[in-house]
Design a protein around this motif. Structure first.
Motif, short mmCIF file in Angstrom:
data_model
loop_
_atom_site.label_atom_id
_atom_site.label_comp_id
_atom_site.label_asym_id
_atom_site.label_seq_id
_atom_site.Cartn_x
_atom_site.Cartn_y
_atom_site.Cartn_z
N ALA A 2 -30.69 24.72 13.48
CA ALA A 2 -31.30 23.81 14.44
C ALA A 2 -30.47 22.54 14.57
O ALA A 2 -30.35 21.96 15.66
N TYR A 5 -27.46 23.31 16.72
CA TYR A 5 -27.88 23.36 18.12
C TYR A 5 -28.04 21.95 18.69
O TYR A 5 -27.58 21.66 19.80
N GLN A 6 -28.67 21.07 17.93
CA GLN A 6 -28.89 19.70 18.40
C GLN A 6 -27.57 18.96 18.56
O GLN A 6 -27.37 18.21 19.52
N MET A 57 -24.94 27.51 23.16
CA MET A 57 -26.36 27.14 23.12
C MET A 57 -27.24 28.17 23.81
O MET A 57 -28.32 28.51 23.32
N VAL A 61 -30.29 30.41 22.04
CA VAL A 61 -31.69 30.44 22.51
C VAL A 61 -32.09 31.85 22.89
O VAL A 61 -33.22 32.29 22.60
N THR A 67 -36.57 29.61 17.12
CA THR A 67 -35.83 28.75 16.20
C THR A 67 -35.34 27.48 16.89
O THR A 67 -35.41 26.38 16.32
N PHE A 68 -34.89 27.62 18.14
CA PHE A 68 -34.25 26.49 18.80
C PHE A 68 -35.13 25.79 19.83
O PHE A 68 -34.74 24.78 20.40
#
Length: 246
Positions: A2, A5-6, A57, A61, A67-68
């Motif tokens: 996570a 991803y951020q 990304m 997803v 999760t994301f």
């Protein structure tokens, strides 16, 4: 995961915002000038970052939406299933746009390097990239037709046609002298169409929902393609005159 991803999201937004502005500088500069080359390279590098981060990304997803997208945890049952299905369709659309940016930049730079020698465009990586764009366009078009979704239909056609057109340039029997100049500029404008569309579809979506009612919200998403088409037509005339494309 996570956190990764951020971090990608922040990088994508920051570099993408810079690319939105930077796009116009090499376009306005005299073609072939040092300013055009220097800032064009800077723009291309920025767009590589935007497109690659976007692709990664979207895949994250698509593979693990729970999760994301932590907000999905608030849903359950049929509502959760339907929301994830809609999310995956939207992420597929964004994936196609990211691929359009990547392929446009890659093709535009390769064309500039190859000029008349199109064998340099026939590398496995480039051909796979173009095929991925083409297939993603057909998938988005399918979703658009299935859901009667205007935006998906328009950009499904745009992505698939862009891929087919790129293949046509690579493999057609011959090209005109200096036709590569037009192909280079068209590809770079195509990347601008994709990044502006992604901005309006994601970043500007909430603002536009307040300013434009109903189906009118599609308008700013379509405008980059219309403006880009006009720009490509204008550049073709200018390049034909400046470089005497035969």
């Amino acid at each position: 995961m996570a956190i990764i991803y951020q971090a990608l999201q922040y990088l994508h937004i920051l570099v993408g915002a810079a690319a939105l502005v930077l796009f116009w500088v090499p376009m306005a500069a005299t073609k072939g000038s040092s300013t055009h080359k220097r800032l064009g390279t800077l723009y291309a590098n920025a767009m590589y970052i935007v497109s690659v981060s976007g692709v990664v990304m979207c895949i994250m997803v698509l593979l693990a939406p729970m999760t994301f997208k932590p907000q999905l945890a608030e849903l359950s049952g049929e509502q959760l299933i339907m929301t994830i299905a809609r999310l995956r369709v939207f992420e597929t659309f964004l994936l196609a746009l990211s691929l359009l940016v990547f392929v446009s930049i890659q093709h535009g730079l390769l064309v500039l390097k190859a000029k008349q020698n199109r064998e340099l465009l026939k590398t496995p990586w480039h051909l796979v990239s173009v095929m991925s764009l083409t297939l993603s366009g057909f998938v988005v078009l399918y979703f658009g037709l299935q859901q009667s979704h205007t935006l998906y239909m328009i950009f499904g056609v745009l992505c698939s046609v862009s891929g087919v057109s790129t293949f046509h340039y690579i493999f057609k029997a011959s090209i005109k002298e200096r036709e590569w100049v037009i192909e280079h500029l068209s590809a770079l404008v195509g990347s601008g169409i994709a990044v502006y569309t992604a901005f309006f579809a994601v970043g500007g979506r909430h603002l536009l929902s307040e300013l434009l009612p109903g189906q009118w919200q599609v308008l700013p998403w379509v405008l980059p393609g219309v403006i880009g088409g006009v720009m490509i037509s204008r550049y073709k005339k200018t390049v034909n005159k400046q470089f005497k494309v035969q």
